[in-house]
Design a protein around this motif. Structure first.
Motif, mmCIF file in Angstrom:
data_model
loop_
_atom_site.group_PDB
_atom_site.id
_atom_site.type_symbol
_atom_site.label_atom_id
_atom_site.label_comp_id
_atom_site.label_asym_id
_atom_site.label_seq_id
_atom_site.Cartn_x
_atom_site.Cartn_y
_atom_site.Cartn_z
ATOM 1 N N PHE A 5 -9.138 -47.390 33.770
ATOM 2 C CA PHE A 5 -8.842 -47.064 32.618
ATOM 3 C C PHE A 5 -8.851 -48.206 31.834
ATOM 4 O O PHE A 5 -8.521 -49.611 31.573
ATOM 5 C CB PHE A 5 -6.826 -46.949 32.958
ATOM 6 C CG PHE A 5 -7.075 -46.035 33.629
ATOM 7 C CD1 PHE A 5 -7.814 -44.582 33.719
ATOM 8 C CD2 PHE A 5 -6.245 -45.811 34.837
ATOM 9 C CE1 PHE A 5 -7.209 -43.636 34.338
ATOM 10 C CE2 PHE A 5 -5.382 -44.926 36.418
ATOM 11 C CZ PHE A 5 -6.412 -43.690 35.578
ATOM 12 N N GLY A 6 -8.956 -47.570 30.277
ATOM 13 C CA GLY A 6 -9.150 -48.486 29.128
ATOM 14 C C GLY A 6 -10.659 -48.584 29.232
ATOM 15 O O GLY A 6 -10.811 -49.011 27.728
ATOM 16 N N LEU A 7 -11.516 -48.692 29.653
ATOM 17 C CA LEU A 7 -12.573 -49.090 29.333
ATOM 18 C C LEU A 7 -12.564 -48.155 28.273
ATOM 19 O O LEU A 7 -12.661 -46.626 27.948
ATOM 20 C CB LEU A 7 -13.875 -48.173 30.482
ATOM 21 C CG LEU A 7 -14.037 -48.756 31.947
ATOM 22 C CD1 LEU A 7 -14.557 -48.758 32.595
ATOM 23 C CD2 LEU A 7 -14.530 -50.297 31.491
ATOM 24 N N LYS A 8 -13.900 -48.801 27.591
ATOM 25 C CA LYS A 8 -14.699 -48.135 25.976
ATOM 26 C C LYS A 8 -15.173 -47.184 25.978
ATOM 27 O O LYS A 8 -16.441 -47.488 27.178
ATOM 28 C CB LYS A 8 -14.378 -49.189 24.763
ATOM 29 C CG LYS A 8 -13.397 -50.068 24.880
ATOM 30 C CD LYS A 8 -12.490 -49.084 24.309
ATOM 31 C CE LYS A 8 -11.338 -50.636 23.226
ATOM 32 N NZ LYS A 8 -10.068 -50.176 23.655
ATOM 33 N N LYS A 9 -15.996 -46.361 25.851
ATOM 34 C CA LYS A 9 -16.726 -45.337 25.242
ATOM 35 C C LYS A 9 -18.159 -46.265 25.688
ATOM 36 O O LYS A 9 -19.186 -45.948 26.859
ATOM 37 C CB LYS A 9 -17.343 -44.487 24.088
ATOM 38 C CG LYS A 9 -18.755 -43.666 24.597
ATOM 39 C CD LYS A 9 -18.745 -42.100 24.038
ATOM 40 C CE LYS A 9 -17.477 -42.062 22.371
ATOM 41 N NZ LYS A 9 -17.573 -41.606 21.420
ATOM 42 N N SER A 10 -18.548 -47.552 25.139
ATOM 43 C CA SER A 10 -19.931 -47.981 25.484
ATOM 44 C C SER A 10 -19.586 -48.791 26.475
ATOM 45 O O SER A 10 -20.388 -49.254 27.138
ATOM 46 C CB SER A 10 -19.878 -49.286 24.105
ATOM 47 O OG SER A 10 -18.344 -49.961 24.340
ATOM 48 N N ARG B 266 -13.983 -36.045 25.065
ATOM 49 C CA ARG B 266 -14.963 -36.271 27.136
ATOM 50 C C ARG B 266 -16.419 -36.071 26.960
ATOM 51 O O ARG B 266 -17.238 -35.609 26.634
ATOM 52 C CB ARG B 266 -14.262 -34.848 26.733
ATOM 53 C CG ARG B 266 -12.772 -34.994 26.900
ATOM 54 C CD ARG B 266 -11.914 -33.514 26.956
ATOM 55 N NE ARG B 266 -11.881 -33.040 28.273
ATOM 56 C CZ ARG B 266 -12.960 -31.905 29.000
ATOM 57 N NH1 ARG B 266 -12.694 -31.168 27.792
ATOM 58 N NH2 ARG B 266 -12.259 -31.663 29.839
ATOM 59 N N LEU B 267 -16.517 -36.481 28.231
ATOM 60 C CA LEU B 267 -17.824 -36.985 28.647
ATOM 61 C C LEU B 267 -17.894 -37.002 30.185
ATOM 62 O O LEU B 267 -16.887 -36.924 31.016
ATOM 63 C CB LEU B 267 -17.657 -38.178 28.811
ATOM 64 C CG LEU B 267 -17.729 -39.496 26.705
ATOM 65 C CD1 LEU B 267 -17.691 -41.034 26.814
ATOM 66 C CD2 LEU B 267 -18.677 -39.033 26.491
#
Length: 149
Positions: free
Chosen positions: A97-102, A120-121
């Motif tokens: 949790f907390g990972l950024k999109k990049s 949402r990916l």
């Protein structure tokens, strides 16, 4: 045991029953009349399971008994939402949790789908699909694993 190893099992199979016991989910899934999906959860543990009527599956993994309720999705909450607490266990595929999109893209590659807002990916890994909901300020807040659509 990785939770996603139980995707595709139906309620009443030993492996899935062991997962439900390990997650302290003691209810039986009951399909409301006219619906194809039903849900079981342990809100305090931050986890929700989706079961679908086997007849409604677009790409069944195998043959199921008539009326079988198949585990098709597992959702992990990384933020307090409604009655759900934050899931404290390990997430699959190296996710946190907390990972950024990049960071998610660096870990999993380009998503095969994203909603218009890009919050949402979805990725495909083996026989699983991974959905991640991100918050602009908090990174990944919901992770779910499911059977292919």
């Amino acid at each position: 045991m990785e939770h996603f190893e139980c995707l595709g099992y139906y309620h009443g199979e030993t492996k899935l029953d062991a997962l439900l016991a390990a997650l302290d989910v003691n209810e039986r899934p009951i399909l409301p009349r006219g619906d194809t999906d039903t849900y079981l959860s342990n809100e305090a543990a931050g986890i929700e399971l989706t079961f679908s009527d086997s007849a409604s599956l677009s790409a069944p993994q195998r043959d199921y008994p008539a009326g079988a309720l198949v585990l098709v999705n597992i959702r992990y909450y990384g933020k307090r939402l409604e009655e759900f607490s934050i899931y404290q266990g390990n997430l699959p595929y190296g996710l946190t949790f907390g990972l950024k999109k990049s960071e998610l893209i660096a870990l999993l590659g380009e998503p095969e789908w994203r909603n218009p807002e890009g919050l949402r990916l979805r990725w495909i890994r083996g026989h699983n699909r991974i959905h991640v909901t991100v918050s602009k300020s908090e990174g990944a807040i919901i992770v779910s694993l499911g059977l292919p659509l």
